[in-house]
Structures are given as C-alpha cells and as structure tokens.
Design a protein around this motif. Structure first.
Motif, PDB file in Angstrom:
ATOM      1  N   ALA A   1     -35.290 -57.245 -48.854  1.00 24.20           N
ATOM      2  CA  ALA A   1     -35.157 -56.311 -49.977  1.00 24.20           C
ATOM      3  C   ALA A   1     -35.689 -54.943 -49.564  1.00 24.20           C
ATOM      4  O   ALA A   1     -36.650 -54.834 -48.803  1.00 24.20           O
ATOM      5  CB  ALA A   1     -35.921 -56.824 -51.189  1.00 24.20           C
ATOM      6  N   LEU A   2     -35.060 -53.895 -50.054  1.00 22.79           N
ATOM      7  CA  LEU A   2     -35.469 -52.542 -49.725  1.00 22.79           C
ATOM      8  C   LEU A   2     -36.212 -51.918 -50.893  1.00 22.79           C
ATOM      9  O   LEU A   2     -35.922 -52.206 -52.062  1.00 22.79           O
ATOM     10  CB  LEU A   2     -34.248 -51.679 -49.394  1.00 22.79           C
ATOM     11  CG  LEU A   2     -33.514 -52.012 -48.092  1.00 22.79           C
ATOM     12  CD1 LEU A   2     -32.288 -51.137 -47.982  1.00 22.79           C
ATOM     13  CD2 LEU A   2     -34.411 -51.813 -46.895  1.00 22.79           C
ATOM     14  N   GLN A   3     -37.131 -51.051 -50.562  1.00 23.58           N
ATOM     15  CA  GLN A   3     -37.840 -50.303 -51.589  1.00 23.58           C
ATOM     16  C   GLN A   3     -37.008 -49.078 -51.941  1.00 23.58           C
ATOM     17  O   GLN A   3     -36.541 -48.358 -51.058  1.00 23.58           O
ATOM     18  CB  GLN A   3     -39.216 -49.872 -51.077  1.00 23.58           C
ATOM     19  CG  GLN A   3     -40.153 -49.423 -52.173  1.00 23.58           C
ATOM     20  CD  GLN A   3     -41.576 -49.261 -51.665  1.00 23.58           C
ATOM     21  OE1 GLN A   3     -41.784 -48.978 -50.494  1.00 23.58           O
ATOM     22  NE2 GLN A   3     -42.545 -49.456 -52.535  1.00 23.58           N
ATOM     23  N   LYS A   4     -36.788 -48.877 -53.222  1.00 21.90           N
ATOM     24  CA  LYS A   4     -35.928 -47.783 -53.649  1.00 21.90           C
ATOM     25  C   LYS A   4     -36.489 -46.440 -53.240  1.00 21.90           C
ATOM     26  O   LYS A   4     -37.669 -46.162 -53.409  1.00 21.90           O
ATOM     27  CB  LYS A   4     -35.744 -47.814 -55.169  1.00 21.90           C
ATOM     28  CG  LYS A   4     -34.842 -46.703 -55.675  1.00 21.90           C
ATOM     29  CD  LYS A   4     -34.542 -46.877 -57.132  1.00 21.90           C
ATOM     30  CE  LYS A   4     -33.723 -45.709 -57.665  1.00 21.90           C
ATOM     31  NZ  LYS A   4     -32.473 -45.531 -56.960  1.00 21.90           N
ATOM     32  N   LYS A   5     -35.621 -45.616 -52.668  1.00 23.08           N
ATOM     33  CA  LYS A   5     -36.018 -44.265 -52.303  1.00 23.08           C
ATOM     34  C   LYS A   5     -36.161 -43.427 -53.571  1.00 23.08           C
ATOM     35  O   LYS A   5     -35.277 -43.413 -54.430  1.00 23.08           O
ATOM     36  CB  LYS A   5     -34.972 -43.635 -51.381  1.00 23.08           C
ATOM     37  CG  LYS A   5     -35.311 -42.223 -50.950  1.00 23.08           C
ATOM     38  CD  LYS A   5     -34.271 -41.674 -49.984  1.00 23.08           C
ATOM     39  CE  LYS A   5     -34.613 -40.248 -49.566  1.00 23.08           C
ATOM     40  NZ  LYS A   5     -33.643 -39.698 -48.612  1.00 23.08           N
ATOM     41  N   VAL A   6     -37.281 -42.737 -53.695  1.00 21.84           N
ATOM     42  CA  VAL A   6     -37.528 -41.909 -54.872  1.00 21.84           C
ATOM     43  C   VAL A   6     -37.000 -40.505 -54.595  1.00 21.84           C
ATOM     44  O   VAL A   6     -37.471 -39.813 -53.687  1.00 21.84           O
ATOM     45  CB  VAL A   6     -39.026 -41.864 -55.212  1.00 21.84           C
ATOM     46  CG1 VAL A   6     -39.263 -40.958 -56.414  1.00 21.84           C
ATOM     47  CG2 VAL A   6     -39.557 -43.267 -55.483  1.00 21.84           C
ATOM     48  N   LEU A   7     -35.994 -40.115 -55.361  1.00 19.14           N
ATOM     49  CA  LEU A   7     -35.410 -38.785 -55.213  1.00 19.14           C
ATOM     50  C   LEU A   7     -36.074 -37.820 -56.182  1.00 19.14           C
ATOM     51  O   LEU A   7     -36.423 -38.195 -57.308  1.00 19.14           O
ATOM     52  CB  LEU A   7     -33.907 -38.834 -55.492  1.00 19.14           C
ATOM     53  CG  LEU A   7     -33.051 -39.623 -54.498  1.00 19.14           C
ATOM     54  CD1 LEU A   7     -31.650 -39.814 -55.037  1.00 19.14           C
ATOM     55  CD2 LEU A   7     -33.008 -38.923 -53.148  1.00 19.14           C
ATOM     56  N   ALA A   8     -36.246 -36.600 -55.742  1.00 16.94           N
ATOM     57  CA  ALA A   8     -36.768 -35.569 -56.639  1.00 16.94           C
ATOM     58  C   ALA A   8     -35.765 -35.321 -57.759  1.00 16.94           C
ATOM     59  O   ALA A   8     -34.559 -35.503 -57.578  1.00 16.94           O
ATOM     60  CB  ALA A   8     -37.029 -34.290 -55.855  1.00 16.94           C
ATOM     61  N   PRO A   9     -36.224 -34.926 -58.932  1.00 16.77           N
ATOM     62  CA  PRO A   9     -35.303 -34.663 -60.041  1.00 16.77           C
ATOM     63  C   PRO A   9     -34.267 -33.612 -59.649  1.00 16.77           C
ATOM     64  O   PRO A   9     -34.532 -32.730 -58.821  1.00 16.77           O
ATOM     65  CB  PRO A   9     -36.217 -34.134 -61.145  1.00 16.77           C
ATOM     66  CG  PRO A   9     -37.569 -34.668 -60.808  1.00 16.77           C
ATOM     67  CD  PRO A   9     -37.627 -34.710 -59.303  1.00 16.77           C
ATOM     68  N   PRO A  10     -33.068 -33.688 -60.219  1.00 17.37           N
ATOM     69  CA  PRO A  10     -32.038 -32.685 -59.918  1.00 17.37           C
ATOM     70  C   PRO A  10     -32.492 -31.283 -60.302  1.00 17.37           C
ATOM     71  O   PRO A  10     -33.232 -31.087 -61.265  1.00 17.37           O
ATOM     72  CB  PRO A  10     -30.835 -33.138 -60.747  1.00 17.37           C
ATOM     73  CG  PRO A  10     -31.387 -34.063 -61.777  1.00 17.37           C
ATOM     74  CD  PRO A  10     -32.595 -34.690 -61.180  1.00 17.37           C
TER      75      PRO A  10
END
Length: 414
Positions: free
Chosen positions: A45-54
């Motif tokens: 399982a992969l840890q979700k990449k946290v993207l900066a807000p748009p």
C-alpha cells in the motif's frame, strides 16, 4: 466510434488535440524490473501524496463546468490543472451518484476508458527496457496461435496500425451484456477477440485504424512475460513510481464503485439512465483503469520527469508513427491534425506541443493532455458518456480548451 446496440460498451478515444513531447526532461533512473519477474505475495500500500491546495479558483472555468451539470449533460465532473507538480486548479462539480447523492471531488475515482492505453504502452516499454521484448517483435513471438500473428509487430499494435478490428465497439448485445457482470480470463478474451469478423480491416502498417483489440492483446502479453496480473504489474511498476494512490484496475466486476456512470435521457425521472460499464477484465489494457483527475495529472508529470520510463522509451512513446509507405499515421488530418505515437495522441495547440488522449466507456468520458515544454497538464473526468446529448461534445471541448488557456496564461505562454 459508438456502437448502435441497446447496451453499448463504448470504448473510444475522445481527443480533439494531441501532442508531440519535446525536450524529454528528467534523467532520473526509472524503477528497475527483475529480468525474471515473480508475482509478489501482495502489492504494498502507498501513502497518499499530500498536494498543496490549488492556487486559483478561475470562476470562468468553474462556470463552464457547473453549466454542464446544470444543463444535465453530466451528473458530475472533476477537473484538475497542474504545472510541474503544483496544482493550479482542482475542483469537483455535481454528483458522483444520483441515487446516493454523493458529491464529486477531485479525489472521486472515475472509469477513464481509453486513457488506459498509455499505461499499457508504458508497461510494454518497461518490459522492453528489461530485455524481454523489442517493439519490432512479431505478435507470434508471444501469442503464436493468434491468427496472422506473424504479420503484426508490437509497434503496430501500440500505434493502431496493425489493421486489426475491434472486439468491443459493434460487439453483439449478448456478449456486451454479459461483459458488464462477468470476469474474464485471458484465454476467454483471446477467443472473443479472434472471433470478431472481420478480424482485420486493413493490411498491417497500411493505415491508422483504432483498435481496442490490439491493446487488450498487449496487456495479455504483459501478464505472460511478467507472471503477474496486469492490475498488479501496473500497480507495482506504473502507479507506484508515479505516486498514484487512487488509481487501480479492479480485479472483479463486483467491486462497489464510488462513482456511478450515466447516460443522458431527458425522458427519465432523473434525466439520466444508470449505465453499467463493461467489467475491467473485459476492457483489459484497452480501458480497465479507474482514477482521479489529480492522479492523472501526477501520471503525466511522472512520465515527463523520467520517473516511469527511461528517456529512450519515452521518446519512442511520443514519436509519431510512420506507415509502411513512409507517411504519418494520422488519426485526423486537416486544420487540426492529430498523429499517434505509442498509446499517445500527438499534435499541437497554439503552436505548443502537447500530448493528449481521451477516453469513453459506457457511463464515463475523460480527457488528459499535457503541454510538455511547460509541464502543464489538464485532466477532466465525467460520469456521463454523453449518449448523444445535444451539446455534450461542444461544451466538453470548450471546457478543456478554457482550462488549457488559463493554465498557459498563468505561465505567460499565451
């Protein structure tokens, strides 16, 4: 192409623009494959990449998207614009499920249809990097019993120049109805594909002819060379290196979908008919993937950065195909010509090179494009296949054009 049967399993490429990737960026080594690949006990399982807000709201773009929902062209849609890994815009509109009133977000997973084909092409190219095949190998090397397999190369299958017909569009009602709920083995698919008449509609290398059959054959080759299910191979060697945590291929038709697919029907109480897509095992390498718009943006970013393929493989994917007569393999000619590489459409917009591929499977439509020099990517997914609804194609085209324009304007390119 759209079939005319009552329950069509639509699997077509919807793209008004394509791309030619130039300046193949990124020298990072692609993840290595073991020459003899063993099936793993489990895919980690992969840890979700946290993207900066748009960074932007872009109300003019939101108005077009919301207008499609208000006009009942689609129950919902998701739209993301990304540049060099940073979100410029990412929003959801409308409902993912009319029956359960679930709303769409940029993390909603849709079936992506033929956008799957570029993942299949990447899988084949990875096997080539590992020395397990070459693009000029005949199909007979891997599937010797398939009719005329000695006459067709992997390159022709990847570029829609094999002359092969299509096992999905125009298929009989009985097979397509069963395909909505049945799980298929590779041998069953091979039997269905080879039974289509005419199996070949042109001589290999003579013309560009869209073929779902070709890409499902390619995914079967991936399975036989790797010893892994196509879903597992993609998870381990494509989705993971690109950081895709909400992209997958379901292994059964009975998986509960978060997002339902629909076809506009203005006579229905909800103005839509709930539409079951064909099972992932039936769609195979031609259209089995489900994903989000943010993940699709990350996918193109990873391709351009060299985190999935080596530079020579990416170059092969994004080089226009030539027919045997030396002429380009055009999907479309005219004022807005579109060529084809290996699982990718190739063309330009506003004199800027882009890569684009569309997808349409019953109940869903999608589009993915990148302006490669600027690493600007636009991804749009709808839970409607249009179904002949007046204005769907026109507004869809307007939405992706406006999303592209705003992104390029932000980058100072228009």
């Amino acid at each position: 192409m759209t079939a005319t049967h009552q329950n069509p399993a639509i699997l077509t490429r919807r793209s008004t623009l394509g791309l030619l990737l130039a300046g193949l960026a990124g020298n990072a080594a692609a993840p290595a494959l073991i020459r003899t690949i063993e099936k793993p006990a489990a895919i980690p399982a992969l840890q979700k990449k946290v993207l900066a807000p748009p960074q932007f709201d872009w109300p003019e773009l939101s108005a077009i998207a919301q207008g499609m929902v208000d006009r009942q062209l689609t129950p919902g849609l998701s739209l993301s614009v990304m540049s060099a890994g940073a979100l410029l815009y990412s929003q959801g509109f409308g409902l993912a499920s009319i029956e359960n009133s679930k709303v769409v977000s940029p993390q909603t997973e849709f079936r992506v249809g033929s956008i799957t084909k570029q993942f299949t092409a990447a899988a084949i190219l990875l096997l080539g990097e590992n020395g397990l095949l070459t693009l000029n190998d005949p199909l007979a090397k891997f599937l010797p019993a398939f009719p005329r397999a000695a006459d067709i190369t992997l390159r022709q299958l990847l570029s829609h120049t094999s002359g092969m017909g299509d096992y999905i569009n125009g298929q009989t009602d009985s097979i397509l109805t069963e395909a909505q709920t049945h799980d298929y083995t590779a041998d069953q698919l091979l039997s269905i594909i080879s039974a289509r008449q005419p199996l070949y509609r042109a001589q290999p290398g003579a013309t560009w002819l869209y073929s779902n059959s070709a890409f499902t054959l390619l995914s079967i080759i991936v399975e036989r060379l790797s010893g892994m299910a196509f879903a597992d191979f993609c998870s381990l060697h494509l989705f993971a290196p690109a950081g895709l945590t909400q992209t997958s291929i379901d292994k059964t038709a009975n998986t509960t979908a978060v997002c339902s697919g629909y076809r506009p029907n203005f006579r229905a109480p909800t103005k839509y008919d709930l539409t079951l897509p064909i099972s992932p095992s039936f769609a195979g390498g031609a259209g089995a993937i489900r994903s989000t718009t943010e993940d699709l943006c990350l996918w193109h970013g990873a391709l351009l950065d060299g985190r999935v393929l080596k530079p020579e493989s990416l170059k092969a994917m994004l080089t226009p195909t030539l027919l045997k007569n030396g002429k380009p393999a055009y999907e479309r000619q005219g004022a807005d010509p579109l060529e084809y590489g290996l699982g990718q459409g190739l063309g330009e917009m506003n004199n800027l090179k882009m890569a684009a591929h569309g997808g349409r499977i019953n109940g869903f439509t999608g589009h993915l494009r990148s302006f490669t020099d600027s690493k600007l990517t636009v991804a749009i997914l709808y839970n409607s296949d249009g179904g002949g609804a007046p204005g769907f194609s026109e507004v869809q085209r307007k939405l992706k054009t406006e999303a592209s324009r705003l992104g390029l304007e932000h980058l100072g390119l228009v």
